[in-house]
Design a protein around this motif. Structure first.
Motif, PDB file in Angstrom:
ATOM      1  N   ARG A 169       0.685  -1.108   0.001  1.00  0.00           N
ATOM      2  CA  ARG A 169      -0.175   0.144   0.156  1.00  0.00           C
ATOM      3  C   ARG A 169       0.922   1.206   0.048  1.00  0.00           C
ATOM      4  N   THR A 189       0.843   5.826  -1.538  1.00  0.00           N
ATOM      5  CA  THR A 189      -0.100   7.040  -2.055  1.00  0.00           C
ATOM      6  C   THR A 189       0.402   7.525  -3.345  1.00  0.00           C
ATOM      7  N   TRP A 240       2.243   9.488  -6.217  1.00  0.00           N
ATOM      8  CA  TRP A 240       3.088  10.670  -6.161  1.00  0.00           C
ATOM      9  C   TRP A 240       3.010  11.331  -7.339  1.00  0.00           C
ATOM     10  N   VAL A 282       3.973   5.384  -7.054  1.00  0.00           N
ATOM     11  CA  VAL A 282       3.430   5.128  -5.903  1.00  0.00           C
ATOM     12  C   VAL A 282       4.340   5.324  -4.910  1.00  0.00           C
ATOM     13  N   LYS A 315       9.763   5.016  -3.966  1.00  0.00           N
ATOM     14  CA  LYS A 315       8.504   5.212  -4.901  1.00  0.00           C
ATOM     15  C   LYS A 315       8.549   4.227  -6.317  1.00  0.00           C
ATOM     16  N   GLY A 358      -1.778  11.849  -4.159  1.00  0.00           N
ATOM     17  CA  GLY A 358      -1.924  11.714  -2.525  1.00  0.00           C
ATOM     18  C   GLY A 358      -2.977  10.660  -2.470  1.00  0.00           C
ATOM     19  N   MET A 359      -3.777  10.222  -3.366  1.00  0.00           N
ATOM     20  CA  MET A 359      -4.692   9.156  -3.079  1.00  0.00           C
ATOM     21  C   MET A 359      -4.051   7.698  -2.823  1.00  0.00           C
ATOM     22  N   GLU A 360      -4.939   7.029  -1.990  1.00  0.00           N
ATOM     23  CA  GLU A 360      -4.257   5.623  -1.464  1.00  0.00           C
ATOM     24  C   GLU A 360      -4.411   4.515  -2.544  1.00  0.00           C
ATOM     25  N   PRO A 417      -6.618   2.343  -7.044  1.00  0.00           N
ATOM     26  CA  PRO A 417      -7.074   3.064  -6.166  1.00  0.00           C
ATOM     27  C   PRO A 417      -7.791   2.130  -4.982  1.00  0.00           C
TER      28      PRO A 417
END
Ligand SMILES: [Zn+2]
Lengths: 158, 382
Positions: free
Chosen positions: A72, A74, A76, A107, A114, A130-132, A156
């Motif tokens: 998992r 976020t 970038w 990510v 990343k 910024g989303m998970e 996502p």
């Protein structure tokens, strides 16, 4: 790497079992219910690397150890691949009539690095920095033996 | 006191697509034109540095130019091939080994986005097979993040392209010489969000040659010598965000352009405020925006105002990519960095014709960037 797309499809349909094979060995754990990317960690400074490599670009140390990366993170940054990549090297669909645009992003895995990856989402309206995100396995193509070739992607988190 | 270096002759083969003329032949034509410009013959060349990415070993051009026995060294350094040839020629004269020599770069690429040789780049086959090994994706992702952080609009990206094609229309050596409006740029095919088709340059063809001499002998060849005050090439450091990277570090480094720029200004004893014009790597329009700040010409985010206000136009405060840049000229990799220097020499001589920057510019800056994270900078002055 030049594969006859039509031929593969027919063979795939006729074959009794469709086996999922990884696009390569050693990049992610497979088969697995919770596949993970395989990276390296520097024994000297703790720096993470992907894919597996010898030698650390951060501290110039020569010794690294294999490590499974987090699933998992976020988002970038991202883009959308809007035209078929050249094949080879691309193994997926390159027919302009059927090609589906796909997302690509980096990510950020907390405390690690990343990762550049395909994204399961390709709609600019639905991709936000910024989303998970969570790692998944997606089909890429069918090989000469009728097996489904799979690679990793990030999706996502719902 | 080290020897100073002057550019005393320049030659170019038209950029674009020239059917029936090999990349190597375009390099040879550029060399002949540079010799004519300096009033010298090939026999006068004491040394040469040359390179191409896809059009053959540069040193084989001696069989077309004349087997004079000169020292000819091939340079292969990715997108900085031309810049590296110039760096090498510059230092060969500075060190006092030779008085007169040439840097040449040329190329001829297949149509469409560059096909990445993942093996040659030290990457696994899975990377390209999975649909990741495209340089266009990197550019889309870098500018997307940058727009998010610094508030750059898509209109500004389109204005960069509009300027490039307008400047290209004034340049008889350019590939794309038809003006394209901001609206047309925005409405062209979305190749790699947020970048559309007309925001990207294309791999192309062309050749450029530059003749360098000791500054104290430059008057023998030209009454308008242009002095090479700095030539720098830098590779990436840990943490920088580069093309063709399956992963990047969490920690951030500003990248090789910032390093190369700082080193070049130090070498020249000048600063960004001393530059009158600049040719900056514009593989796509977002690159020009980001490179304005990375090279020290503004703060991050200030480009939005500068470009919307027309400050980087030929008649603006700080003209950027006066010959149309990569966007209007295409990118024959071996020749691209030398094209920028060629343009600056024309501008500083006052010979740039319809695209001449007004008020007699005295200083000029070039910057190339490319795979696998390499930047080259030069500073010229009259
Ligand atoms: Zn280390």
């Amino acid at each position: 790497m030049c594969i006859d797309v039509e031929g593969r499809h027919i063979e795939g349909r006729e074959g009794a079992t469709m086996v999922q094979v990884p696009v390569t060995d050693g990049v992610f754990t497979w088969p697995s219910d919770h596949p993970q990317l395989i990276g390296s960690r520097c024994v000297t400074c703790g720096n993470h690397m992907f894919p597996v490599q010898q030698g650390c670009p951060k501290c110039t140390g020569a010794e690294t150890e294999e490590v499974l990366l987090g699933r998992r993170g976020t988002l970038w940054t991202w883009t959308v691949q809007g035209f078929p990549p050249k094949a080879p090297p691309y193994a997926g669909d390159v027919d302009p009539k059927t090609f589906q645009a796909f997302g690509v992003g980096y990510v950020e895995l907390p405390g690690q690095l990343k990762i550049e990856s395909r994204l399961t989402e390709a709609d600019p309206e639905k991709l936000k920095i910024g989303m998970e995100m969570e790692m998944v396995i997606v089909p890429l193509s069918t090989d000469a033996h009728g097996n489904e070739v799979v690679t990793f992607a990030f999706a996502p988190v719902a | 006191m080290t020897t100073q270096v002057a550019i005393v002759g320049i030659g170019m083969h038209e950029f674009g697509r020239t059917e029936g003329v090999s990349g190597m032949d375009q390099g040879v034509i550029a060399v002949r034109r540079a010799c004519a410009d300096a009033g010298v013959s090939w026999e006068d060349m004491q040394f040469a540095f040359g390179g191409s990415m896809a059009a053959g070993a540069a040193d084989t051009m001696v069989s077309l130019l004349g087997l004079t026995g000169l020292q000819f060294i091939n340079v292969a350094n990715g997108c900085a091939t031309g810049g590296s040839a110039l760096f090498s020629a510059y230092n060969t004269i500075r060190s006092g080994v030779f008085d007169l020599g040439i840097a040449v770069g040329f190329d001829k690429h297949e149509r469409g986005a560059f096909r990445v040789n993942t093996k040659g780049s030290g990457l696994g086959d899975w990377y390209g097979a999975s649909g990741l090994a495209l340089t266009t994706q990197f550019f889309g992702m870098k500018i997307n993040r940058y727009m998010h952080e610094y508030g750059i609009s898509q209109s500004t990206l389109a204005k960069v392209s509009e300027k490039a094609f307008r400047n290209g229309s004034l340049n008889p050596m350019a590939w794309r010489r038809k003006p394209i409006s901001e609206e047309e740029v925005l409405n062209s095919a979305m190749l790699s969000y947020p970048l559309t088709q007309y925001m990207f340059c294309s791999p192309g063809e062309g050749g450029v040659a530059l003749i360098l001499a000791r500054a104290d002998k430059a008057h023998l060849y030209t009454d308008k010598p242009i002095f090479l005050k700095a030539a720098v090439v830098r590779s990436r450091r840990f943490g920088s965000f580069e093309v063709l990277a399956p992963s990047i570090a969490l920690e951030h480094n500003a990248g090789p352009t910032v390093d190369a720029s700082k080193a070049a200004f130090e070498m020249a004893g000048m600063g960004p405020q001393d530059m009158d014009i600049a040719q900056l790597q514009d593989t796509e329009s977002g690159a020009e925006v980001m490179h304005m700040a990375e090279n020290g010409f503004c703060e991050h985010g200030e480009q939005e105002f500068m470009i919307q206000a027309g400050e980087t136009e030929i008649g603006g405060k700080f003209p950027v990519n006066t010959d149309g840049g990569c966007l209007a000229n295409g990118e024959p990799i071996g020749a691209s960095g030398l094209r920028q220097v060629y343009e600056n020499v024309l501008q500083l001589r006052g010979q740039a014709g319809a695209r001449q920057v007004p008020n007699e510019p005295k200083t000029a800056y070039t910057h190339v960037y490319g795979a696998p994270g390499i930047s080259g900078v030069t500073i010229l002055s009259r």
